[in-house]
Design a protein around this motif. Structure first.
Motif, mmCIF file in Angstrom:
data_model
loop_
_atom_site.group_PDB
_atom_site.id
_atom_site.type_symbol
_atom_site.label_atom_id
_atom_site.label_comp_id
_atom_site.label_asym_id
_atom_site.label_seq_id
_atom_site.Cartn_x
_atom_site.Cartn_y
_atom_site.Cartn_z
ATOM 1 N N GLY A 71 1.161 -1.142 -0.490
ATOM 2 C CA GLY A 71 -0.088 0.214 -0.046
ATOM 3 C C GLY A 71 0.933 1.263 0.182
ATOM 4 N N LEU A 72 2.017 1.668 0.692
ATOM 5 C CA LEU A 72 2.749 2.376 0.712
ATOM 6 C C LEU A 72 3.352 3.111 -0.382
ATOM 7 C CD1 LEU A 72 3.944 2.330 4.379
ATOM 8 C CD2 LEU A 72 2.872 4.142 3.410
ATOM 9 N N VAL A 73 4.138 1.838 -0.758
ATOM 10 C CA VAL A 73 5.367 1.595 -2.320
ATOM 11 C C VAL A 73 4.399 1.832 -3.137
ATOM 12 C CG1 VAL A 73 5.982 0.376 -4.092
ATOM 13 C CG2 VAL A 73 6.519 0.001 -1.765
ATOM 14 N N THR A 74 2.661 1.260 -3.961
ATOM 15 C CA THR A 74 1.527 1.941 -4.081
ATOM 16 C C THR A 74 0.909 3.274 -5.071
ATOM 17 O OG1 THR A 74 0.473 -0.367 -4.484
ATOM 18 C CG2 THR A 74 -1.066 1.712 -5.725
ATOM 19 N N TYR A 75 1.120 3.752 -3.018
ATOM 20 C CA TYR A 75 1.016 5.253 -3.001
ATOM 21 C C TYR A 75 1.348 6.366 -3.230
ATOM 22 C CZ TYR A 75 0.529 9.663 -0.324
ATOM 23 O OH TYR A 75 0.290 11.037 0.009
ATOM 24 N N ALA A 76 2.865 5.792 -3.293
ATOM 25 C CA ALA A 76 3.822 6.303 -4.051
ATOM 26 C C ALA A 76 4.479 6.766 -5.275
ATOM 27 C CB ALA A 76 5.439 6.142 -2.786
ATOM 28 N N VAL A 77 4.176 5.511 -6.354
ATOM 29 C CA VAL A 77 4.315 5.364 -7.246
ATOM 30 C C VAL A 77 2.862 6.216 -7.808
ATOM 31 C CG1 VAL A 77 4.616 4.157 -8.906
ATOM 32 C CG2 VAL A 77 5.414 3.362 -7.182
ATOM 33 N N ILE A 78 2.100 6.452 -7.248
ATOM 34 C CA ILE A 78 0.968 6.835 -7.564
ATOM 35 C C ILE A 78 0.886 8.326 -7.574
ATOM 36 C CG2 ILE A 78 -2.136 6.742 -7.103
ATOM 37 C CD1 ILE A 78 -1.731 4.102 -7.344
ATOM 38 N N ALA A 79 0.708 8.658 -6.439
ATOM 39 C CA ALA A 79 1.108 9.887 -5.953
ATOM 40 C C ALA A 79 2.271 10.864 -6.730
ATOM 41 C CB ALA A 79 1.259 10.586 -4.382
#
Length: 73
Positions: A43-51
């Protein structure tokens, strides 16, 4: 939350999860806590890549790590 911080936290949590998973599997017990931490890391990595506009490339990860460490110190 800053995207660099989210990315680094996700990668560090994922790194600490690997020994936990191996320990649970070697003791023949279900890795429930490890599964939760894997989900948090993803979740954290996905948030970082998307944001982050443009996302992250593999070559940017060390730079992001040192930016986060530099801000903390």
């Amino acid at each position: 939350m800053d995207t660099d911080l989210a990315l680094i936290l996700g990668l560090v949590i994922a790194g600490f999860t690997i020994p936990s998973i191996l320990s649970a599997l070697s003791e023949r017990r279900p890795p429930r806590a490890s599964a939760v931490t894997v989900l948090i890391a993803i979740g954290l990595v996905t948030y970082a890549v998307i944001a982050k506009p443009g996302g992250y490339s593999v070559g940017e990860i060390p730079d992001a790590f040192f930016r986060v460490v530099g801000r903390l110190l």
